[in-house]
Write a protein that holds these residues in place. Sequence first.
Motif, PDB file in Angstrom:
ATOM      1  N   GLY A   1       0.884  -1.111   0.111  1.00 16.46           N
ATOM      2  CA  GLY A   1      -0.019  -0.069  -0.007  1.00 16.46           C
ATOM      3  C   GLY A   1       0.520   1.333   0.160  1.00 16.46           C
ATOM      4  O   GLY A   1       0.218   2.530  -0.147  1.00 16.46           O
ATOM      5  N   GLN A   2       2.117   0.972  -0.041  1.00 14.62           N
ATOM      6  CA  GLN A   2       2.970   2.584   0.304  1.00 14.62           C
ATOM      7  C   GLN A   2       3.427   2.976  -1.144  1.00 14.62           C
ATOM      8  O   GLN A   2       3.526   4.214  -1.321  1.00 14.62           O
ATOM      9  CB  GLN A   2       4.189   2.024   0.913  1.00 14.62           C
ATOM     10  CG  GLN A   2       4.042   1.784   2.265  1.00 14.62           C
ATOM     11  CD  GLN A   2       5.318   1.448   3.186  1.00 14.62           C
ATOM     12  OE1 GLN A   2       6.318   2.151   3.080  1.00 14.62           O
ATOM     13  NE2 GLN A   2       5.239   0.721   4.242  1.00 14.62           N
ATOM     14  N   LEU A   3       3.203   2.204  -2.214  1.00 14.79           N
ATOM     15  CA  LEU A   3       3.473   2.570  -3.882  1.00 14.79           C
ATOM     16  C   LEU A   3       2.146   2.936  -4.256  1.00 14.79           C
ATOM     17  O   LEU A   3       1.146   2.118  -3.972  1.00 14.79           O
ATOM     18  CB  LEU A   3       4.345   1.664  -4.521  1.00 14.79           C
ATOM     19  CG  LEU A   3       5.967   1.800  -4.246  1.00 14.79           C
ATOM     20  CD1 LEU A   3       6.364   1.492  -2.840  1.00 14.79           C
ATOM     21  CD2 LEU A   3       6.709   1.004  -5.375  1.00 14.79           C
ATOM     22  N   SER A   4       2.176   3.671  -5.450  1.00 16.88           N
ATOM     23  CA  SER A   4       0.834   3.906  -5.979  1.00 16.88           C
ATOM     24  C   SER A   4       1.037   3.884  -7.598  1.00 16.88           C
ATOM     25  O   SER A   4       2.079   3.908  -8.103  1.00 16.88           O
ATOM     26  CB  SER A   4       0.466   5.482  -5.722  1.00 16.88           C
ATOM     27  OG  SER A   4       1.562   6.329  -6.144  1.00 16.88           O
ATOM     28  N   PHE A   5       0.036   3.356  -8.224  1.00 17.92           N
ATOM     29  CA  PHE A   5       0.099   3.560  -9.593  1.00 17.92           C
ATOM     30  C   PHE A   5      -0.928   4.391 -10.265  1.00 17.92           C
ATOM     31  O   PHE A   5      -2.009   4.435  -9.732  1.00 17.92           O
ATOM     32  CB  PHE A   5      -0.305   2.049 -10.163  1.00 17.92           C
ATOM     33  CG  PHE A   5      -1.602   1.390 -10.013  1.00 17.92           C
ATOM     34  CD1 PHE A   5      -2.594   1.490 -11.107  1.00 17.92           C
ATOM     35  CD2 PHE A   5      -2.097   0.770  -8.739  1.00 17.92           C
ATOM     36  CE1 PHE A   5      -3.870   1.139 -10.791  1.00 17.92           C
ATOM     37  CE2 PHE A   5      -3.226   0.289  -8.633  1.00 17.92           C
ATOM     38  CZ  PHE A   5      -4.321   0.538  -9.629  1.00 17.92           C
ATOM     39  N   GLY A   6      -0.592   4.968 -11.504  1.00 16.55           N
ATOM     40  CA  GLY A   6      -1.728   5.814 -12.047  1.00 16.55           C
ATOM     41  C   GLY A   6      -2.361   5.011 -13.292  1.00 16.55           C
ATOM     42  O   GLY A   6      -2.101   4.257 -13.821  1.00 16.55           O
ATOM     43  N   SER A   7      -3.396   5.680 -13.463  1.00  9.37           N
ATOM     44  CA  SER A   7      -4.285   4.982 -14.542  1.00  9.37           C
ATOM     45  C   SER A   7      -5.038   6.260 -15.269  1.00  9.37           C
ATOM     46  O   SER A   7      -5.049   7.322 -14.838  1.00  9.37           O
ATOM     47  CB  SER A   7      -5.371   3.791 -14.023  1.00  9.37           C
ATOM     48  OG  SER A   7      -6.402   4.970 -13.652  1.00  9.37           O
ATOM     49  N   GLY A   8      -5.846   5.610 -16.504  1.00 10.91           N
ATOM     50  CA  GLY A   8      -6.466   6.825 -17.285  1.00 10.91           C
ATOM     51  C   GLY A   8      -7.600   6.932 -16.687  1.00 10.91           C
ATOM     52  O   GLY A   8      -8.642   7.660 -17.275  1.00 10.91           O
ATOM     53  N   GLY A   9      -7.997   6.408 -15.452  1.00  6.78           N
ATOM     54  CA  GLY A   9      -9.337   6.794 -14.934  1.00  6.78           C
ATOM     55  C   GLY A   9     -10.025   5.399 -14.249  1.00  6.78           C
ATOM     56  O   GLY A   9      -9.527   4.312 -14.566  1.00  6.78           O
ATOM     57  N   ASN A  10     -10.853   5.677 -13.462  1.00  5.19           N
ATOM     58  CA  ASN A  10     -11.600   4.452 -12.824  1.00  5.19           C
ATOM     59  C   ASN A  10     -12.271   3.731 -13.883  1.00  5.19           C
ATOM     60  O   ASN A  10     -13.142   3.925 -14.663  1.00  5.19           O
ATOM     61  CB  ASN A  10     -12.647   4.826 -11.931  1.00  5.19           C
ATOM     62  CG  ASN A  10     -11.937   5.531 -10.565  1.00  5.19           C
ATOM     63  OD1 ASN A  10     -11.016   5.083 -10.096  1.00  5.19           O
ATOM     64  ND2 ASN A  10     -12.412   6.657  -9.998  1.00  5.19           N
ATOM     65  N   GLY A  11     -11.784   2.360 -13.899  1.00  8.20           N
ATOM     66  CA  GLY A  11     -12.435   1.496 -14.759  1.00  8.20           C
ATOM     67  C   GLY A  11     -11.921   1.312 -16.230  1.00  8.20           C
ATOM     68  O   GLY A  11     -12.259   0.603 -17.242  1.00  8.20           O
ATOM     69  N   SER A  12     -10.904   2.178 -16.481  1.00  7.06           N
ATOM     70  CA  SER A  12     -10.059   2.168 -17.787  1.00  7.06           C
ATOM     71  C   SER A  12      -9.453   0.797 -17.555  1.00  7.06           C
ATOM     72  O   SER A  12      -9.069   0.303 -16.819  1.00  7.06           O
ATOM     73  CB  SER A  12      -9.154   3.099 -18.082  1.00  7.06           C
ATOM     74  OG  SER A  12      -8.258   3.314 -16.904  1.00  7.06           O
ATOM     75  N   SER A  13      -8.937   0.608 -18.839  1.00  7.05           N
ATOM     76  CA  SER A  13      -8.009  -0.603 -19.034  1.00  7.05           C
ATOM     77  C   SER A  13      -6.762  -0.451 -18.173  1.00  7.05           C
ATOM     78  O   SER A  13      -6.241  -1.393 -17.541  1.00  7.05           O
ATOM     79  CB  SER A  13      -7.574  -0.909 -20.559  1.00  7.05           C
ATOM     80  OG  SER A  13      -6.882  -0.025 -21.139  1.00  7.05           O
ATOM     81  N   THR A  14      -6.240   0.709 -17.955  1.00  8.81           N
ATOM     82  CA  THR A  14      -4.902   1.179 -17.319  1.00  8.81           C
ATOM     83  C   THR A  14      -5.256   1.099 -15.765  1.00  8.81           C
ATOM     84  O   THR A  14      -4.318   1.017 -15.041  1.00  8.81           O
ATOM     85  CB  THR A  14      -4.481   2.343 -17.685  1.00  8.81           C
ATOM     86  OG1 THR A  14      -5.220   3.299 -17.820  1.00  8.81           O
ATOM     87  CG2 THR A  14      -3.865   2.411 -19.178  1.00  8.81           C
TER      88      THR A  14
END
Length: 334
Positions: A162-175
């Motif tokens: 839980g200490q590292l984070s990942f970015g995505s193109g939005g909730n529910g996106s493939s990323t």
Amino acid sequence: MIRMQRRTLGRTLVAAALAAPLLPRAARAQGAAAAWAPTRALRFVVPFPPGGATDVVARILGERMQAKLGQPVTVENRTGAAGNVGVENIVRSAPDGYSLLMGTTGTLTINPHLYRNMTFNPATDLAGVSMAFATDHVVVVNPSVPAQTLQELVALLRARPGQLSFGSGGNGSSTHLVPELFKLAARVDMQHVPYRGSAPALNDTVAGNVQVMLDQLPSALPMIQANRVRALAVTGPRRSSLLPNVPTMAEAGFAEAQATSWGAVMVPAGTPAAAIERLNAVIRESLAEPATQQRLVAAGADAVVSTPAELAATMRSETEKWGRVIREARITVN
């Protein structure tokens, strides 16, 4: 569905492909659809910001469609709500063949499981024209992350849950969902940080505001090549010729995290069959061109075509698959 890119003709697709040769089928479709021809400009909506994989492919395809249709094909980026804003724009458009959507894995098969307040259903309010592309995702990390391999990243995530984070193109996106699949397969925990598209998420990964991203290869490739992020693994069944030294998830020991994203051209439900047939033929012709295929390969994408029926089958299969991931990962949005 037929994958056009020669280097990956044998790869497993997200749905079963029909093996009929491309050119005879395209010729038949063109002949059947000769009665419809556009007389004004077409809109091609991309539900994400400029610079992401979906946008890159849509612009390449739109350029070739414009040349063949003899009318402008204008790409419009309509963002928001993990792509739902752009999709709804097309759902509410006149079903006349002049409004197109570059739908994606996320907008067409993932979002219906996440957004209970959606005012439309992609399966019934849109009509498929053809698949357009498929891409692998690639695990990238900010250079400050002390992991040179995927195994080292997994060890780091397990040591610091839980200490590292990942970015995505939005909730529910493939990323968003592909990393969730990876988290389940690797039994790790990362914090999700959604953005309004994959391009800003990747920018923040480069800046170090988030540490990890499982971006689509077309949009991540320039940053990888510039050494702005470090690539650890690709999610497809085989290594990418563009990143030959980067192992697959399976090679790294996480075969269950294998995934492929895709994009498909859609129109509003009720669009005349003649228009759909003509657009399908033009997409097939455009993606059969060696120059177009080369441009897509350089961007990290594979050209893929299908009939409308094959696309509908793909959507049903993918909707079931990602629904299972959402349930097992206990993902909620609203």
